[in-house]
Scaffold this active site. Structure first.
Site, mmCIF file in Angstrom:
data_model
loop_
_atom_site.group_PDB
_atom_site.id
_atom_site.type_symbol
_atom_site.label_atom_id
_atom_site.label_comp_id
_atom_site.label_asym_id
_atom_site.label_seq_id
_atom_site.Cartn_x
_atom_site.Cartn_y
_atom_site.Cartn_z
ATOM 1 N N GLU A 1 -20.192 -18.422 17.490
ATOM 2 C CA GLU A 1 -20.115 -18.163 16.058
ATOM 3 C C GLU A 1 -19.084 -17.051 15.805
ATOM 4 O O GLU A 1 -18.940 -16.126 16.597
ATOM 5 C CB GLU A 1 -21.476 -17.714 15.544
ATOM 6 C CG GLU A 1 -21.515 -17.381 14.062
ATOM 7 C CD GLU A 1 -22.855 -16.830 13.600
ATOM 8 O OE1 GLU A 1 -23.179 -16.989 12.411
ATOM 9 O OE2 GLU A 1 -23.590 -16.249 14.432
ATOM 10 N N LYS B 1 -22.922 -23.334 7.933
ATOM 11 C CA LYS B 1 -24.232 -22.796 8.294
ATOM 12 C C LYS B 1 -25.187 -22.868 7.106
ATOM 13 O O LYS B 1 -24.886 -22.380 6.011
ATOM 14 C CB LYS B 1 -24.054 -21.347 8.762
ATOM 15 C CG LYS B 1 -25.312 -20.666 9.268
ATOM 16 C CD LYS B 1 -24.949 -19.249 9.734
ATOM 17 C CE LYS B 1 -26.142 -18.489 10.261
ATOM 18 N NZ LYS B 1 -25.750 -17.137 10.717
ATOM 19 N N CYS C 1 -26.379 -20.284 14.928
ATOM 20 C CA CYS C 1 -27.124 -19.029 15.041
ATOM 21 C C CYS C 1 -28.510 -19.068 14.392
ATOM 22 O O CYS C 1 -29.435 -19.660 14.930
ATOM 23 C CB CYS C 1 -26.277 -17.876 14.507
ATOM 24 S SG CYS C 1 -26.795 -16.234 15.092
#
Length: 282
Positions: A47, A122, A163
């Site tokens: 990330e 995300k 994440c």
């Protein structure tokens, strides 16, 4: 995806990305060359691989629309030169839309010609206050994504996550139901949460989706002052850890054998046995 193909070699890049996008892109480009030389079909990065900077005022000068990103252009050219696939764990880009002032935390899958074949923003924003005193409000600057994304590539059907998404099992169940052989979870995990939950959650997500999980991570002390946990992982569909990169930045390799996905799903067909849970009144 077919499980008749032979096992595929992948490269995993663990990084200590900093506040200079040019230096970060150079690190990735060098890793692409090395990964191709060592027979990898794909390189996967963490990330915020191109820019990791908690100072949003300073970072803003480097965050542009996707089509204007010199970092993305550099990485696309590097993938084309190396002749292998590249999964960019994420880059910060300006979010599209009238009047939109926030960014997107966006992952890219790039093929060996340098073409972008998939994008994922995300979905879950990291808005937390940790007992260590760290406070993070990702949603102040980043617009959450709204789409579940999969793409077919040399390591099978790839599902994309980033994440903090790892804490939301419904996303991984959906990726499993969509037939993903492999799910990526590029991350920049904090040290306290990494010690407590990183291995535990990633192994659980692999088991729940009956899929490989590849989690390239940021590691060490960064130029913006933060510390990240490292321990980039490759986990098989049974939950066994095939690769743990510890805390040193660098490049390592693992084999993805898609036949293993079929074996596990035949042995424990939890994806097809699933039933909708009725909602109960409190």
């Amino acid at each position: 995806m077919s499980t008749d193909q032979p096992a595929v070699r992948i490269g995993v890049l663990q990084m200590t990305s900093g506040i200079d996008p040019v230096a970060n892109a150079a690190t990735i480009a060098a890793a692409l060359t090395s990964a191709a030389h060592d027979g990898a079909a794909m390189l996967l990065t963490p990330e915020m691989a191109g820019l990791l900077d908690r100072d949003r005022a300073r970072a803003r000068d480097h965050i542009v629309m996707e089509e204007d990103s010199p970092t993305l252009a550099t990485l696309r050219n590097a993938a084309a030169r190396s002749g292998i696939w590249l999964h960019v764990g994420s880059l910060p880009v300006r979010a599209e839309g009238p009047g939109e002032t926030r960014f997107a935390n966006r992952a890219f899958v790039i093929d060996p010609s340098g073409a972008i074949v998939a994008r994922y923003d995300k979905i879950h924003m990291f808005d937390v206050d940790l007992a260590s005193g760290e406070s993070w409000r990702e949603s102040n600057a980043y617009r959450p994504g709204e789409q579940v994304v999969t793409v077919d590539c040399p390591i099978g059907r790839l599902g994309l996550a980033i994440c903090y998404d790892v804490r939301f099992p419904a996303l991984f169940e959906e990726l499993g139901r969509r037939g993903c052989d492999v799910i990526t979870v590029p991350a920049a995990f904090t040290v306290p949460t990494g010690r407590a939950h990183w291995h535990l959650m990633l192994r659980a997500r692999a088991v729940e989706a009956s899929a490989f999980v590849i989690a390239p991570a940021q590691t060490g002390h960064h130029a913006d002052g933060r510390d990240t946990y490292g321990h980039s992982l490759v986990i098989d569909p049974w939950g066994d850890v095939l690769l743990d990169m510890g805390t040193d930045a660098g490049l390592d390799f693992a084999m993805i054998d898609l036949a293993r996905v079929g074996e596990v799903r035949r042995q424990l067909p939890s994806l097809v046995n699933r039933r909708d849970i009725p909602r109960f009144n409190a």
